[in-house]
Design an enzyme around this catalytic site. Structure first.
Site: not given
Ligand code: CAA
Length: 379
Positions: A363
């Site tokens: 996550e």
């Molecule tokens: N909340 C809401 N919206 C968000 C957000 C957040 N925390 N983070 C990014 N966004 C939105 C942005 O506002 C953007 O939207 P708009 O284009 O409409 O403005 C869009 O998402 C894209 O964002 P970025 O341009 O910032 O994207 P990025 O590629 O630069 O970075 C990141 C995004 C924060 C790195 C994201 O990819 C991330 O959180 N990565 C981690 C993924 C993760 O947590 N994976 C877990 C897997 S699930 C799991 O583990 C479950 C399980 O089984 C236990």
């Protein structure tokens, strides 16, 4: 911020603690060895209301707040972090996501069963080449004759083998990047949906983690969640809440290892006195207690903000980062306090140290949490 627990919160805490100590503890080591969760325990978790705690009563849930949920998560994860993650994914990622963004028909068809625990759900975002870089989705869902045709592979899916209902993130309009991504409700048993390799993991071994494969799976259009292109926002928003659940799981692992260490330090004697009389051990216990209390405050704060309808993105990331780092540090110290006994499976802290590691990874890794915090700071 008021962290006084209401009578309802205290009742939830008691119920979760009783269940954890009486039902989860006895077979925890055996389940870890067997890499299998007991379906009877899962059924009881559903009956006790732990699988849909925040879901409205009209959909069969407990109608509780996020604070009640993290309190229960802590107590359950103190004893069995595998039970914790099964519960966390079902509650925060699947049920909450469906209740918040699903249509009435989707809620009636899927949420009611998930909230009761009669079936469990999985959240399918990660792929072989899309972990932290979550926008890089290779799974596709193209529209064809009133359906979406789903193709691709999802990796490291919690509840992958045992779930009946999966929320699957897939790219529908590659030319639009993350704005072309959608989320779909996909049922096990649909043609072309197969469960692949079960991972042989370091920790949380009683929960199942699988690869899931989709080959030309026909997904009805009405199973898309939200408007076309809402899938990435959906995944990120759901993960903000999920991170509070995992932070509570990490807090529970740390608190459980601490309680065992405190007890052991009063029983184990070296140099003619209990090891708790040695300053080296006292310093460890003190530092453990401080970190755990600080983690608990961050987890409660994030939960309270969510319950008050305020922005909790940064608070959730802070809670997840700090609680998971604390879980790793505390469990390592717990093994150290237990010495040779800590290194063998019989004493639980060995399992807890292995379980703690994943909280720094899933996550959103600790590094991703720092990124999220920095982005919020720099806004
Ligand atoms: N909340 C809401 N919206 C968000 C957000 C957040 N925390 N983070 C990014 N966004 C939105 C942005 O506002 C953007 O939207 P708009 O284009 O409409 O403005 C869009 O998402 C894209 O964002 P970025 O341009 O910032 O994207 P990025 O590629 O630069 O970075 C990141 C995004 C924060 C790195 C994201 O990819 C991330 O959180 N990565 C981690 C993924 C993760 O947590 N994976 C877990 C897997 S699930 C799991 O583990 C479950 C399980 O089984 C236990």
């Amino acid at each position: 911020m008021d962290f006084n627990l209401s009578e309802e919160h205290l009742a939830v805490q008691d119920a979760a603690r009783d269940f954890a100590w009486n039902e989860l503890l006895p077979g925890a080591i055996e389940r870890d060895n067997a890499q299998k969760f007991d379906p009877d325990l899962l059924r009881k978790m559903g009956e006790l209301g732990f699988m849909g705690m925040m879901v409205s009563p009209e959909y069969g849930g407990g109608g509780m707040d996020t604070l009640a949920y993290v309190i229960a998560m802590e107590e359950i994860s103190k004893v069995d972090a595998s039970a914790g993650v099964i519960m966390s994914v079902n509650n925060s990622l699947v049920c909450w996501g469906l209740e918040e963004y699903g249509t009435e028909a989707q809620k009636q068809q899927y949420l009611t069963r998930l909230a009761s625990g009669s079936v469990i759900g999985a959240f399918c975002l990660s792929e072989p080449e899309a972990g932290s870089d979550a926008t890089s989705q290779h799974t596709t869902a193209f529209e064809l004759d009133g359906h979406y045709l789903l193709n691709g592979t999802k990796n490291w899916i919690t509840n992958g083998g045992t779930s009946a209902i999966c929320l699957v993130i897939a790219q529908t309009h590659p030319e639009l990047g993350h704005k072309g991504i959608n989320a779909f409700i996909v049922e096990k048993g649909w043609e072309g949906f197969s469960v692949g390799k079960k991972e042989d993991k370091m920790g949380i071994r009683a929960s199942d983690t699988n690869t899931l494969m989709f080959g030309e799976v026909k997904v009805p259009k009405e199973n898309r969640i939200g408007d076309d292109g809402f899938g990435f926002k959906f995944a990120m928003t759901v993960l903000n809440g999920g991170r509070i659940g995992i932070a509570a799981q990490a807090l529970g692992i740390a608190a459980g290892a601490f309680e065992l260490s405190l007890k052991y330090s009063k029983e184990r004697k070296t140099f003619g006195k209990p090891i708790s009389d040695h300053q080296a051990i006292q310093f460890k216990l003190s530092e453990m207690a401080v970190k755990i209390e600080a983690a608990r405050m961050l987890v409660y704060k994030a939960a309270r903000l969510k319950d008050e309808g305020k922005d909790y993105i940064q608070a959730a990331a802070m809670a997840k980062l700090y609680a998971s780092e604390t879980a790793m540090w505390v469990t390592t110290e717990a093994v150290q306090i237990h010495g040779g006994y800590g290194y063998v499976k019989e004493y639980h802290v060995e399992r807890m140290m292995r379980d703690a590691k994943i909280t720094q990874i899933y996550e959103g890794t600790s590094e991703i949490q720092k990124l999220v915090i920095a982005r919020e700071l720099l806004k």
